[in-house]
Design a protein around this motif. Structure first.
Motif, mmCIF file in Angstrom:
data_model
loop_
_atom_site.group_PDB
_atom_site.id
_atom_site.type_symbol
_atom_site.label_atom_id
_atom_site.label_comp_id
_atom_site.label_asym_id
_atom_site.label_seq_id
_atom_site.Cartn_x
_atom_site.Cartn_y
_atom_site.Cartn_z
ATOM 1 N N TYR A 61 -54.112 36.538 -22.072
ATOM 2 C CA TYR A 61 -54.196 35.277 -22.781
ATOM 3 C C TYR A 61 -52.884 34.826 -23.404
ATOM 4 O O TYR A 61 -52.545 33.657 -23.364
ATOM 5 C CB TYR A 61 -55.230 35.381 -23.905
ATOM 6 C CG TYR A 61 -56.660 35.409 -23.414
ATOM 7 C CD1 TYR A 61 -57.358 36.593 -23.373
ATOM 8 C CD2 TYR A 61 -57.285 34.244 -23.018
ATOM 9 C CE1 TYR A 61 -58.671 36.624 -22.937
ATOM 10 C CE2 TYR A 61 -58.600 34.263 -22.584
ATOM 11 C CZ TYR A 61 -59.290 35.459 -22.550
ATOM 12 O OH TYR A 61 -60.582 35.489 -22.126
ATOM 13 N N GLN A 66 -59.038 28.009 -14.304
ATOM 14 C CA GLN A 66 -59.355 29.314 -14.863
ATOM 15 C C GLN A 66 -60.670 29.262 -15.627
ATOM 16 O O GLN A 66 -61.059 28.212 -16.154
ATOM 17 C CB GLN A 66 -58.240 29.799 -15.792
ATOM 18 C CG GLN A 66 -57.933 28.872 -16.959
ATOM 19 C CD GLN A 66 -56.691 29.332 -17.732
ATOM 20 O OE1 GLN A 66 -56.328 30.500 -17.719
ATOM 21 N NE2 GLN A 66 -56.049 28.395 -18.403
ATOM 22 N N LYS A 109 -64.733 34.585 -17.791
ATOM 23 C CA LYS A 109 -64.905 35.496 -16.660
ATOM 24 C C LYS A 109 -63.611 36.192 -16.280
ATOM 25 O O LYS A 109 -63.563 36.909 -15.273
ATOM 26 C CB LYS A 109 -65.448 34.727 -15.452
ATOM 27 C CG LYS A 109 -66.843 34.144 -15.657
ATOM 28 C CD LYS A 109 -67.329 33.450 -14.399
ATOM 29 C CE LYS A 109 -68.740 32.900 -14.587
ATOM 30 N NZ LYS A 109 -69.240 32.207 -13.372
ATOM 31 N N ASN A 110 -62.560 35.993 -17.065
ATOM 32 C CA ASN A 110 -61.252 36.594 -16.752
ATOM 33 C C ASN A 110 -60.831 36.286 -15.315
ATOM 34 O O ASN A 110 -60.304 37.155 -14.613
ATOM 35 C CB ASN A 110 -61.293 38.113 -16.941
ATOM 36 C CG ASN A 110 -61.371 38.509 -18.397
ATOM 37 O OD1 ASN A 110 -61.396 37.655 -19.278
ATOM 38 N ND2 ASN A 110 -61.400 39.797 -18.659
ATOM 39 N N THR A 111 -61.048 35.060 -14.883
ATOM 40 C CA THR A 111 -60.843 34.711 -13.479
ATOM 41 C C THR A 111 -60.047 33.423 -13.336
ATOM 42 O O THR A 111 -60.258 32.469 -14.092
ATOM 43 C CB THR A 111 -62.197 34.565 -12.763
ATOM 44 O OG1 THR A 111 -62.906 35.819 -12.848
ATOM 45 C CG2 THR A 111 -62.011 34.206 -11.295
ATOM 46 N N ASN A 166 -61.821 31.509 -18.584
ATOM 47 C CA ASN A 166 -61.421 32.585 -19.481
ATOM 48 C C ASN A 166 -62.574 33.547 -19.766
ATOM 49 O O ASN A 166 -62.366 34.751 -19.932
ATOM 50 C CB ASN A 166 -60.879 32.013 -20.783
ATOM 51 C CG ASN A 166 -59.564 31.297 -20.599
ATOM 52 O OD1 ASN A 166 -59.083 31.152 -19.478
ATOM 53 N ND2 ASN A 166 -58.981 30.810 -21.677
ATOM 54 N N VAL A 212 -58.097 42.652 -17.452
ATOM 55 C CA VAL A 212 -57.881 42.220 -18.833
ATOM 56 C C VAL A 212 -57.196 40.872 -18.750
ATOM 57 O O VAL A 212 -56.145 40.772 -18.117
ATOM 58 C CB VAL A 212 -56.988 43.207 -19.611
ATOM 59 C CG1 VAL A 212 -56.740 42.687 -21.023
ATOM 60 C CG2 VAL A 212 -57.616 44.582 -19.644
ATOM 61 N N TYR A 213 -57.780 39.852 -19.381
ATOM 62 C CA TYR A 213 -57.196 38.520 -19.210
ATOM 63 C C TYR A 213 -55.938 38.390 -20.073
ATOM 64 O O TYR A 213 -55.991 38.612 -21.281
ATOM 65 C CB TYR A 213 -58.197 37.421 -19.549
ATOM 66 C CG TYR A 213 -57.875 36.143 -18.824
ATOM 67 C CD1 TYR A 213 -57.445 35.016 -19.510
ATOM 68 C CD2 TYR A 213 -57.956 36.069 -17.445
ATOM 69 C CE1 TYR A 213 -57.141 33.853 -18.827
ATOM 70 C CE2 TYR A 213 -57.645 34.913 -16.757
ATOM 71 C CZ TYR A 213 -57.236 33.801 -17.459
ATOM 72 O OH TYR A 213 -56.928 32.648 -16.773
ATOM 73 N N THR A 257 -52.145 30.562 -19.077
ATOM 74 C CA THR A 257 -53.461 31.108 -19.399
ATOM 75 C C THR A 257 -54.012 30.613 -20.726
ATOM 76 O O THR A 257 -55.209 30.661 -20.960
ATOM 77 C CB THR A 257 -53.415 32.643 -19.421
ATOM 78 O OG1 THR A 257 -52.398 33.057 -20.342
ATOM 79 C CG2 THR A 257 -53.112 33.200 -18.048
ATOM 80 N N VAL A 267 -52.490 45.230 -16.129
ATOM 81 C CA VAL A 267 -53.509 44.284 -15.675
ATOM 82 C C VAL A 267 -53.793 44.553 -14.206
ATOM 83 O O VAL A 267 -52.868 44.607 -13.394
ATOM 84 C CB VAL A 267 -53.033 42.823 -15.848
ATOM 85 C CG1 VAL A 267 -54.091 41.860 -15.336
ATOM 86 C CG2 VAL A 267 -52.706 42.546 -17.306
#
Length: 132
Positions: free
Chosen positions: A29, A73, A77-79, A75, A26-27, A53, A2
């Motif tokens: 999760y 978070q 936007k993976n941010t 999700n 890459v989130y 997450t 990541v």
């Protein structure tokens, strides 16, 4: 693997606000936590806030920022964000985000650590300077 990229650091006056962002390539999760840490010059890195997450309400804060900082978070936007309000000069530091597996304590309760050693992927950091 990541990759994490922090942004949003700046110089502000005491009492001001900033929002830091941490974009993940890459989130993570599944059963992971994302955390924010900070390291003032000449001092050890300390945990500021962390979030599970897979569950946005599962958040953790160090005592010195409770009521002033909020981790969240997006999700899609993976941010992960760190909203920092009522900033103080002692909040000045390099701020980092990181990823770690969720942990389980001796009672079997899952939690997200605020200990840097628990985290295995790190960003390069973003500088926050708060002047009085």
């Amino acid at each position: 693997q990541v990759e994490l990229v922090e942004s949003g650091g700046a110089s502000v006056q005491a009492g001001g606000s900033l929002r830091l962002s941490c974009a993940a390539s890459v989130y993570p999760y599944i059963n992971n936590c994302m955390g924010w840490f900070r390291q003032p010059p000449g001092k050890e890195r300390e945990g500021v806030a962390s979030i599970y997450t897979s569950g946005g309400a599962d958040t953790y804060y160090t005592d010195s920022v409770k009521g002033r900082f909020t981790i969240s978070q997006d999700n899609a936007k993976n941010t992960v964000y760190l909203q920092m309000n009522s900033l103080k000069p002692e909040d000045s530091a390099m701020y980092y985000c990181a990823v770690a597996p969720r942990r389980r304590d001796f009672r079997g309760v899952n939690y997200c650590s605020l200990t840097p050693d628990a985290y295995n992927y790190w960003g390069q950091g973003t500088q926050v300077t708060v002047s009085s």
